[in-house]
Design a protein around this motif. Sequence first.
Motif, PDB file in Angstrom:
ATOM      1  N   TYR A  92       0.812  -1.215   0.000  1.00 12.11           N
ATOM      2  CA  TYR A  92       0.000   0.000   0.000  1.00 12.11           C
ATOM      3  C   TYR A  92       0.848   1.269   0.000  1.00 12.11           C
ATOM      4  O   TYR A  92       0.379   2.340  -0.380  1.00 12.11           O
ATOM      5  CB  TYR A  92      -0.884  -0.032   1.244  1.00 12.11           C
ATOM      6  CG  TYR A  92      -2.143   0.811   1.211  1.00 12.11           C
ATOM      7  CD1 TYR A  92      -2.843   1.050   0.026  1.00 12.11           C
ATOM      8  CD2 TYR A  92      -2.652   1.360   2.384  1.00 12.11           C
ATOM      9  CE1 TYR A  92      -4.002   1.800   0.021  1.00 12.11           C
ATOM     10  CE2 TYR A  92      -3.807   2.117   2.399  1.00 12.11           C
ATOM     11  CZ  TYR A  92      -4.476   2.336   1.212  1.00 12.11           C
ATOM     12  OH  TYR A  92      -5.634   3.092   1.215  1.00 12.11           O
ATOM     13  N   THR A  93       2.108   1.146   0.403  1.00 13.49           N
ATOM     14  CA  THR A  93       2.950   2.330   0.588  1.00 13.49           C
ATOM     15  C   THR A  93       3.170   3.091  -0.710  1.00 13.49           C
ATOM     16  O   THR A  93       3.085   4.329  -0.743  1.00 13.49           O
ATOM     17  CB  THR A  93       4.297   1.939   1.206  1.00 13.49           C
ATOM     18  OG1 THR A  93       4.062   1.273   2.454  1.00 13.49           O
ATOM     19  CG2 THR A  93       5.162   3.154   1.444  1.00 13.49           C
ATOM     20  N   LEU A  96       0.126   5.099  -1.609  1.00 14.57           N
ATOM     21  CA  LEU A  96      -0.025   6.277  -0.753  1.00 14.57           C
ATOM     22  C   LEU A  96       0.960   7.379  -1.149  1.00 14.57           C
ATOM     23  O   LEU A  96       0.609   8.567  -1.186  1.00 14.57           O
ATOM     24  CB  LEU A  96       0.184   5.896   0.708  1.00 14.57           C
ATOM     25  CG  LEU A  96      -0.837   4.928   1.317  1.00 14.57           C
ATOM     26  CD1 LEU A  96      -0.374   4.464   2.691  1.00 14.57           C
ATOM     27  CD2 LEU A  96      -2.208   5.578   1.409  1.00 14.57           C
ATOM     28  N   THR A  97       2.180   6.985  -1.450  1.00 15.37           N
ATOM     29  CA  THR A  97       3.208   7.957  -1.816  1.00 15.37           C
ATOM     30  C   THR A  97       2.854   8.684  -3.104  1.00 15.37           C
ATOM     31  O   THR A  97       3.217   9.855  -3.292  1.00 15.37           O
ATOM     32  CB  THR A  97       4.569   7.256  -1.961  1.00 15.37           C
ATOM     33  OG1 THR A  97       4.882   6.578  -0.731  1.00 15.37           O
ATOM     34  CG2 THR A  97       5.676   8.237  -2.280  1.00 15.37           C
ATOM     35  N   ARG A 215      -2.986  11.014   3.531  1.00 13.33           N
ATOM     36  CA  ARG A 215      -2.320   9.744   3.859  1.00 13.33           C
ATOM     37  C   ARG A 215      -2.559   9.378   5.317  1.00 13.33           C
ATOM     38  O   ARG A 215      -2.749   8.204   5.651  1.00 13.33           O
ATOM     39  CB  ARG A 215      -0.819   9.847   3.567  1.00 13.33           C
ATOM     40  CG  ARG A 215      -0.480   9.961   2.089  1.00 13.33           C
ATOM     41  CD  ARG A 215       1.020   9.988   1.849  1.00 13.33           C
ATOM     42  NE  ARG A 215       1.306  10.447   0.502  1.00 13.33           N
ATOM     43  CZ  ARG A 215       1.807  11.625   0.186  1.00 13.33           C
ATOM     44  NH1 ARG A 215       2.120  12.485   1.146  1.00 13.33           N
ATOM     45  NH2 ARG A 215       2.023  11.959  -1.076  1.00 13.33           N
ATOM     46  N   LEU A 218      -5.995   7.912   5.647  1.00 15.44           N
ATOM     47  CA  LEU A 218      -6.087   6.545   5.135  1.00 15.44           C
ATOM     48  C   LEU A 218      -5.395   5.523   6.036  1.00 15.44           C
ATOM     49  O   LEU A 218      -5.728   4.335   6.001  1.00 15.44           O
ATOM     50  CB  LEU A 218      -5.492   6.470   3.728  1.00 15.44           C
ATOM     51  CG  LEU A 218      -6.212   7.282   2.647  1.00 15.44           C
ATOM     52  CD1 LEU A 218      -5.453   7.182   1.327  1.00 15.44           C
ATOM     53  CD2 LEU A 218      -7.652   6.813   2.463  1.00 15.44           C
ATOM     54  N   THR A 219      -4.441   5.953   6.835  1.00 18.67           N
ATOM     55  CA  THR A 219      -3.665   5.017   7.651  1.00 18.67           C
ATOM     56  C   THR A 219      -3.965   5.111   9.144  1.00 18.67           C
ATOM     57  O   THR A 219      -3.609   4.202   9.897  1.00 18.67           O
ATOM     58  CB  THR A 219      -2.158   5.234   7.445  1.00 18.67           C
ATOM     59  OG1 THR A 219      -1.822   6.597   7.755  1.00 18.67           O
ATOM     60  CG2 THR A 219      -1.767   4.942   6.000  1.00 18.67           C
TER      61      THR A 219
END
Length: 244
Positions: A92-93, A96-97, A215, A218-219
């Motif tokens: 997922y990273t 997100l980035t 972000r 979302l996290t």
Amino acid sequence: MYLTRFRVNTARADARRLLGSPHRVHGAVNASFPTPPSRDGSGPRVLWRVDRNGTSETLLYIVSPGRPDLTHLVEQAGWPASDEPGWTTFAYTDFLTALHPGDTWGFRLTANPVHNIRHEHVKEGERTKRAAHQSPRHQMDWLLKREEGAGFEVVRKPEERRLLPEGDVHELIVRDQTPLQFRRASETTRGNSDVQITKVTFDGRLRVTDPELFRRTLTHGLGKAKAYGCGLMTLAPVLGKGEA
């Protein structure tokens, strides 16, 4: 960060019992990690949500800092004899980035829209009571008031697509509202305690305004009752950008 999707076998009695209590699902999700991440707010947390897509499919989504192992859930609520793995985990990273200002996405969010009320006999400065928003209009207002701090804005409809004189401004609907009452084992006292929440699922379109804040949304989740299946927002591509 990881995004995981698990299909629940609702034909199994154990699966139906699991889904009947957010407290049980919370425990099963936490058991997916050797060391669950801290919940002190210092970093991303484990978020989860159950989507019931009609009568044919029930999906458990999990967003987590570490990769989960859902073997126990397959044995309890999946298809343990199947050749398929039972769940899918995505990195997922990178996604997100890659988020940027102006990006437009379809979204789904299950949340617990609440507000604080003060009864007439309660004096100013004394403790208020938390209550759930009951009407779709107030539930939508709850979300819209959190846009700026969450790093996004819900897309507005063109005037020609607004069907009502008021309250039909945004690409946003309340898809489901579910009042829940369940028991949990108390961590501070002996025995059990009752929990009451109202879960509301929003579907809509949004535009990213602040990628860093978004972000975090979302996290870390949005709103209360994150341990019980609220706060997780997921995104899906849309055909075009803009307000049309």
